[in-house]
Motif scaffolding. Structure first.
Motif, PDB file in Angstrom:
ATOM      1  N   PHE A  81       0.829  -1.207   0.000  1.00  0.00           N
ATOM      2  CA  PHE A  81       0.000   0.000   0.000  1.00  0.00           C
ATOM      3  C   PHE A  81       0.863   1.257   0.000  1.00  0.00           C
ATOM      4  CE2 PHE A  81      -2.628  -3.310   1.661  1.00  0.00           C
ATOM      5  CZ  PHE A  81      -3.898  -3.010   1.214  1.00  0.00           C
ATOM      6  N   ALA A  85       0.976   0.700   5.440  1.00  0.00           N
ATOM      7  CA  ALA A  85       0.006  -0.129   6.152  1.00  0.00           C
ATOM      8  C   ALA A  85       0.679  -1.207   6.983  1.00  0.00           C
ATOM      9  CB  ALA A  85      -0.999  -0.749   5.180  1.00  0.00           C
ATOM     10  N   TYR A  87       1.647  -2.996  10.538  1.00  0.00           N
ATOM     11  CA  TYR A  87       0.935  -3.090  11.808  1.00  0.00           C
ATOM     12  C   TYR A  87       1.798  -2.395  12.860  1.00  0.00           C
ATOM     13  CZ  TYR A  87      -1.043  -6.731   8.883  1.00  0.00           C
ATOM     14  OH  TYR A  87      -1.590  -7.412   7.827  1.00  0.00           O
ATOM     15  N   HIS A  89       1.947  -1.974  15.975  1.00  0.00           N
ATOM     16  CA  HIS A  89       2.292  -2.519  17.282  1.00  0.00           C
ATOM     17  C   HIS A  89       3.126  -3.791  17.177  1.00  0.00           C
ATOM     18  CE1 HIS A  89      -1.282  -4.374  15.733  1.00  0.00           C
ATOM     19  NE2 HIS A  89      -1.186  -5.354  16.595  1.00  0.00           N
ATOM     20  N   ILE A 102      -1.224 -16.436  10.451  1.00  0.00           N
ATOM     21  CA  ILE A 102      -2.662 -16.615  10.207  1.00  0.00           C
ATOM     22  C   ILE A 102      -2.881 -17.935   9.471  1.00  0.00           C
ATOM     23  CG2 ILE A 102      -4.617 -15.735   8.867  1.00  0.00           C
ATOM     24  CD1 ILE A 102      -4.205 -13.962  11.177  1.00  0.00           C
ATOM     25  N   ARG A 150       4.508 -13.914   1.364  1.00  0.00           N
ATOM     26  CA  ARG A 150       3.310 -14.687   1.027  1.00  0.00           C
ATOM     27  C   ARG A 150       3.501 -15.485  -0.257  1.00  0.00           C
ATOM     28  NH1 ARG A 150      -1.664 -12.291   0.341  1.00  0.00           N
ATOM     29  NH2 ARG A 150      -2.429 -14.296   1.081  1.00  0.00           N
TER      30      ARG A 150
ATOM     31  N   ARG B 266      -7.527   2.639   7.071  1.00  0.00           N
ATOM     32  CA  ARG B 266      -8.184   1.577   6.308  1.00  0.00           C
ATOM     33  C   ARG B 266      -7.177   0.574   5.759  1.00  0.00           C
ATOM     34  NH1 ARG B 266     -12.620   0.734   3.024  1.00  0.00           N
ATOM     35  NH2 ARG B 266     -13.657   2.436   4.061  1.00  0.00           N
ATOM     36  N   GLU B 267      -6.018   1.089   5.332  1.00  0.00           N
ATOM     37  CA  GLU B 267      -5.034   0.211   4.698  1.00  0.00           C
ATOM     38  C   GLU B 267      -4.579  -0.904   5.626  1.00  0.00           C
ATOM     39  OE1 GLU B 267      -4.844   3.468   4.383  1.00  0.00           O
ATOM     40  OE2 GLU B 267      -4.399   4.007   2.300  1.00  0.00           O
ATOM     41  N   ILE B 268      -4.460  -0.584   6.926  1.00  0.00           N
ATOM     42  CA  ILE B 268      -3.985  -1.606   7.859  1.00  0.00           C
ATOM     43  C   ILE B 268      -4.955  -2.777   7.879  1.00  0.00           C
ATOM     44  CG2 ILE B 268      -3.599  -2.083  10.305  1.00  0.00           C
ATOM     45  CD1 ILE B 268      -2.352   0.550  10.603  1.00  0.00           C
ATOM     46  N   GLU B 270      -7.200  -3.506   5.519  1.00  0.00           N
ATOM     47  CA  GLU B 270      -7.210  -4.175   4.213  1.00  0.00           C
ATOM     48  C   GLU B 270      -5.986  -5.067   4.052  1.00  0.00           C
ATOM     49  OE1 GLU B 270      -7.568  -0.942   1.513  1.00  0.00           O
ATOM     50  OE2 GLU B 270      -9.754  -1.053   1.510  1.00  0.00           O
ATOM     51  N   SER B 271      -4.864  -4.537   4.553  1.00  0.00           N
ATOM     52  CA  SER B 271      -3.636  -5.301   4.465  1.00  0.00           C
ATOM     53  C   SER B 271      -3.768  -6.619   5.225  1.00  0.00           C
ATOM     54  CB  SER B 271      -2.514  -4.445   5.031  1.00  0.00           C
ATOM     55  OG  SER B 271      -1.343  -5.150   5.097  1.00  0.00           O
ATOM     56  N   ALA B 272      -4.381  -6.538   6.400  1.00  0.00           N
ATOM     57  CA  ALA B 272      -4.578  -7.760   7.183  1.00  0.00           C
ATOM     58  C   ALA B 272      -5.512  -8.710   6.450  1.00  0.00           C
ATOM     59  CB  ALA B 272      -5.148  -7.413   8.556  1.00  0.00           C
ATOM     60  N   ARG B 273      -6.514  -8.129   5.769  1.00  0.00           N
ATOM     61  CA  ARG B 273      -7.464  -8.971   5.041  1.00  0.00           C
ATOM     62  C   ARG B 273      -6.748  -9.679   3.890  1.00  0.00           C
ATOM     63  NH1 ARG B 273     -12.568  -5.769   4.862  1.00  0.00           N
ATOM     64  NH2 ARG B 273     -12.668  -6.462   7.023  1.00  0.00           N
ATOM     65  N   ASP B 275      -3.683 -10.407   3.907  1.00  0.00           N
ATOM     66  CA  ASP B 275      -2.826 -11.397   4.562  1.00  0.00           C
ATOM     67  C   ASP B 275      -3.610 -12.621   5.024  1.00  0.00           C
ATOM     68  OD1 ASP B 275      -0.411 -10.234   4.225  1.00  0.00           O
ATOM     69  OD2 ASP B 275      -0.290  -9.314   6.196  1.00  0.00           O
ATOM     70  N   ALA B 277      -6.391 -12.631   7.166  1.00  0.00           N
ATOM     71  CA  ALA B 277      -6.997 -12.588   8.483  1.00  0.00           C
ATOM     72  C   ALA B 277      -8.514 -12.494   8.366  1.00  0.00           C
ATOM     73  CB  ALA B 277      -6.459 -11.394   9.259  1.00  0.00           C
ATOM     74  N   ASP B 281      -9.834 -12.382  13.560  1.00  0.00           N
ATOM     75  CA  ASP B 281      -8.372 -12.193  13.659  1.00  0.00           C
ATOM     76  C   ASP B 281      -8.031 -10.707  13.663  1.00  0.00           C
ATOM     77  OD1 ASP B 281      -7.613 -14.842  13.685  1.00  0.00           O
ATOM     78  OD2 ASP B 281      -7.720 -15.005  11.504  1.00  0.00           O
ATOM     79  N   LYS B 285      -6.165  -9.263  16.781  1.00  0.00           N
ATOM     80  CA  LYS B 285      -4.721  -9.053  16.618  1.00  0.00           C
ATOM     81  C   LYS B 285      -4.353  -7.646  16.177  1.00  0.00           C
ATOM     82  CE  LYS B 285      -3.736 -13.847  15.879  1.00  0.00           C
ATOM     83  NZ  LYS B 285      -3.917 -14.920  14.938  1.00  0.00           N
ATOM     84  N   ILE B 286      -5.281  -6.941  15.558  1.00  0.00           N
ATOM     85  CA  ILE B 286      -4.948  -5.596  15.069  1.00  0.00           C
ATOM     86  C   ILE B 286      -5.729  -4.528  15.838  1.00  0.00           C
ATOM     87  CG2 ILE B 286      -4.785  -4.124  13.030  1.00  0.00           C
ATOM     88  CD1 ILE B 286      -3.261  -6.582  12.458  1.00  0.00           C
ATOM     89  N   PRO B 289      -5.237  -4.302  20.100  1.00  0.00           N
ATOM     90  CA  PRO B 289      -3.985  -3.666  20.563  1.00  0.00           C
ATOM     91  C   PRO B 289      -3.893  -2.195  20.171  1.00  0.00           C
ATOM     92  CG  PRO B 289      -3.523  -5.693  19.341  1.00  0.00           C
ATOM     93  CD  PRO B 289      -4.981  -5.462  19.250  1.00  0.00           C
ATOM     94  N   LEU B 290      -4.389  -1.857  18.982  1.00  0.00           N
ATOM     95  CA  LEU B 290      -4.265  -0.464  18.544  1.00  0.00           C
ATOM     96  C   LEU B 290      -5.250   0.444  19.267  1.00  0.00           C
ATOM     97  CD1 LEU B 290      -3.706  -0.732  14.696  1.00  0.00           C
ATOM     98  CD2 LEU B 290      -2.046  -0.330  16.487  1.00  0.00           C
TER      99      LEU B 290
END
Lengths: 364, 378
Positions: A81, A85, A87, A89, A102, A150, B266-268, B270-273, B275, B277, B281, B285-286, B289-290
């Motif tokens: 992105f 983007a 994470y 933390h 995952i 990935r 939003r990107e975080i 979407e990025s997890a999606r 990935d 998750a 999840d 996991k996101i 904590p945030l």
């Protein structure tokens, strides 16, 4: 073999149509760049491929399997992105391992893969750091690393360099190009509004405008033979100059009589029916050469001069519309403001567009 | 530039002074309460807490030894001893009548009626002599004024916690507060995520309804709710008050957390999606904590409100030893011991110490949580 097939795809938000009738085939290992002005839907198209936007119309196939309703994670894609983007933390290591965790991969496999990718991207020393402790370029490398981990069939980049400063942008661009060389079998789709990125990285460029594809082709093909006025002015900087006129002679070479009175012979064929039709002559700033009073296509006065050392940019009084004529001459010249100047260009370097803004070169 | 710098420093001076004033206004009563709660109850009744560290003169009444212990010395009958026993002290003045408690200096001899004589020396030794034998069952009263050194004690706390039932009420309050804080946070975090990032029909309508519920006063629902609980058979119980506080806290919790969670990039997500998750999840996991600052700031709000609540506790909990919360107990103590400052100050401090701890341990999140969403990135 087509890796990705886009068949007649469209996207609308309610009644507002953003994209329609997009057809594109991308083969395995290609580096494709989507360019276009802002709002042309290039990011939307990428997000549809990623599965982050629903496809309103048409079908998307990856390796001959329809993907319209497949969730992003199962499409075999990875996305980088614009805003990284990451994470915030999680450490760099955890960021890269997230997808594998995952997917419930074994600890050993996760460890091996992250280390391998970290080595490729020179991130080994930063694995335990948090994203906020990294520079912009390092963050973007982590984002790319997260995609590599990935092991996708298709990499998707959404303006990955636009958050970086100019110097870093060039460096990271070269890194991406090298990365592509290391992974010749991965397909990459890259969205940008920066045409330098597009020209340097792409195997093929897709120019998007007016809800559809304007032209698809290799960077030089787009530069040398733009299909329409939009691509002609969009690719190349400064933009191509356009002069209005009328076709005065047809045949294997075409002559156009400009509104200013001059005539130019262009190296494209035309039919008899074209005679007398409105047309436009296009000449790139860098294709102009200094001419004489007898031998010129364009005559105008200099409005102002930008001497950049390696090139000299001349901005001339417009002939018939409000746009300045821009001329790019290599080398250093002594010109004065207001001075009259005669310009010519080689016949094969001139472009001709018809009254529908399409190039004569591409007509059948 | 110089002028601008000048205005800025004036402004910051005003800000600093106001902050200082606010701190003083807040700290002084709290400090007074704290000090008072540790003072001896007699000293507390007589002097203010600000004198607690200095010696004070105070009037006392002592009694001599009883007449049956009198000694005959020659033809005089004597009562003698030390008024400070078993401690020590310093007598300034003394007297033998309650109307004139400070008539004589220490060391003087006071002429009493019936030719009795009383003398009190500085160290507290007294001697009362009479030609007739002393009669009666109690000793003579000796009024004196002495230096009273400051005394600090934990007795007040011991008393309110164990004798007055505040300890039990403390436990009851904890039993009400902790679940009433955690349950709404958990529920609200799930709801806020769903409202912010999951697509389902009537999402905005639902959100609007929840925001609308913010302005409904909880008082109007107390009686219907209690009736419903009684019909359901849960009646007045810890479970019913947890449920009530959860309900009353949820609209604000969802609203606050929705604002925070919908402001996450939003990107975080979407990025997890991408990935792989799932929504769960992503949430665990996101998002969780945030969202910690927002969760903590709401936790403080809810904790303080439930801890200090009397109304809801009065309605949904009984008045017995197992269910009376601290606010209720304080109200009772105030009624029965309104004059006993040592009891009131100590109980007041017991009731504010936990909110203070919670506030100071989470206050950095409170500030950050309140600013949540105002600055992007952060």
């Amino acid at each position: 073999m087509a890796n990705l097939q886009i068949k007649n795809i469209g996207k609308s938000y309610g009644k507002i149509e953003v994209l329609k009738g997009i057809n594109l085939e991308i083969s395995k290992g290609e580096f494709i760049v989507f360019v276009g002005p802002s709002g042309c839907g290039k990011s939307t198209l990428l997000r549809m491929i990623a599965g982050l936007e629903e496809i309103s119309d048409g079908t998307l196939e990856i390796d001959d399997v329809e993907m319209n309703d497949v969730p992003p994670a199962q499409r075999g894609i990875a996305m980088v992105f614009q805003s990284y983007a990451l994470y915030p933390h999680m450490s760099v290591r955890d960021n890269m391992a997230f997808a594998m965790k995952i997917a419930k991969k074994s600890k050993q496999e996760i460890e091996e893969t992250t280390n391998k990718v970290a080595k490729i991207l020179q991130l080994e020393d930063y694995l335990e750091r948090l994203p906020k402790e990294l520079s912009g370029g390092q963050r973007q490398r982590v984002a790319i690393g997260r995609a590599i981990v990935r092991d996708p069939k298709i990499f998707l980049f959404d303006e990955p360099l636009s958050n970086l400063d100019a110097a870093l942008r060039v460096a990271t661009r070269i890194e991406i190009a090298q990365l592509k060389k290391q992974m010749p079998n991965s397909t990459m789709i890259y969205v940008t509004h920066d045409q330098v990125e597009a020209m340097t990285l792409a195997d093929r460029i897709v120019v998007l405008a007016n809800k559809g594809i304007s032209q698809v082709g290799s960077p030089l093909e787009l530069y040398d033979h733009p299909r329409n006025e939009f691509v002609a002015t969009f690719i190349g900087s400064p933009a191509m100059n356009l002069f209005a006129g009328t076709i005065s002679k047809t045949g294997s070479k075409t002559t156009i009589k400009l509104d200013s009175g001059n005539e130019a012979i262009i190296d494209v064929a035309s039919n008899k029916e074209d005679l007398g039709k409105k047309a436009k002559l296009g000449i790139r700033p860098e294709d102009f050469k200094l001419g004489s009073e007898k031998d010129h296509v364009v005559k105008s006065n200099i409005r102002f001069v930008e001497a950049l050392g390696e090139v000299t940019l001349l901005h001339l009084e417009p002939l018939n519309d409000d746009l300045c004529i821009v001329v790019k001459l290599s080398g250093d010249f002594k010109f004065e403001n207001g001075q009259e100047i005669f310009l010519k260009a080689k016949t094969e370097k001139m472009h001709l567009f018809d009254d529908k803004q399409l190039s004569y070169y591409w007509r059948k | 530039m110089a002028k601008m710098a000048g205005t800025r420093s004036t402004l910051s001076l005003v800000v600093n002074i106001s902050t200082l004033l606010l701190v003083i206004i807040w700290v002084i009563p709290t400090l007074g309460l704290l000090i008072s709660s540790f003072r001896d109850k007699d000293q507390l009744a007589n002097t203010g807490w600000w004198t607690s560290l200095t010696n004070a003169e105070r009037n006392f009444i002592a009694r001599s030894i009883a007449p049956e212990e009198q000694i005959k010395q020659g033809d005089l009958y004597i009562l003698s001893g030390n008024i400070f026993e078993p401690n020590s002290g310093e007598v300034l003045v003394f007297g033998f009548k309650s109307q004139q408690p400070v008539a004589f200096k220490a060391g003087e001899v006071a002429q009493m009626k019936n030719e009795q004589l009383m003398s009190v020396s500085i160290n507290g030794d007294y001697r009362i002599s009479s030609k007739e034998p002393f009669t009666g069952s109690r000793g003579k009263r000796i009024f004196y004024r002495a230096i009273d050194p400051p005394k600090f004690t934990l007795d007040n706390y011991k008393e309110v916690l164990f004798a007055r039932g505040l300890g039990r009420s403390f436990i009851n309050t904890v039993a009400v507060t902790i679940p009433s804080t955690i349950i709404p946070i958990l529920v609200a975090a799930f709801a806020a995520y769903a409202l912010a990032w999951m697509k389902f029909p009537f999402r905005m309508l639902l959100l609007a309804t929840i925001v609308g519920l913010l302005v409904v006063p909880l008082q109007i629902s107390l009686i219907p709710l209690l009736k419903m609980y009684t019909n359901l058979g849960i009646g007045k119980s810890y479970f019913s008050i947890w449920l009530a506080h959860t309900g009353f806290g949820l609209p604000l919790a969802i609203y606050l957390l929705y604002n925070y969670i919908s402001g996450l990039p939003r990107e975080i997500i979407e990025s997890a999606r991408v990935d792989g998750a799932s929504d769960f999840d992503i949430f665990v996991k996101i998002i969780l904590p945030l969202s910690f600052p927002a969760l903590a700031s709401f936790a403080i709000f809810q904790f303080l409100w439930v801890w200090n609540d009397l109304l809801v506790a009065t309605v949904f909990l009984g008045n017995n030893e197992q269910q009376l919360v601290m606010t209720g107990r304080l109200r009772e103590l105030l009624g029965s011991y309104g004059g006993n400052w040592e009891i009131l100050t100590a109980s007041a401090f017991v009731s504010i110490v936990v909110p203070l701890l919670v506030f100071f341990s989470l206050q950095k999140y409170l500030v950050r949580g309140l600013l949540a969403g105002s600055v992007k990135g952060g």
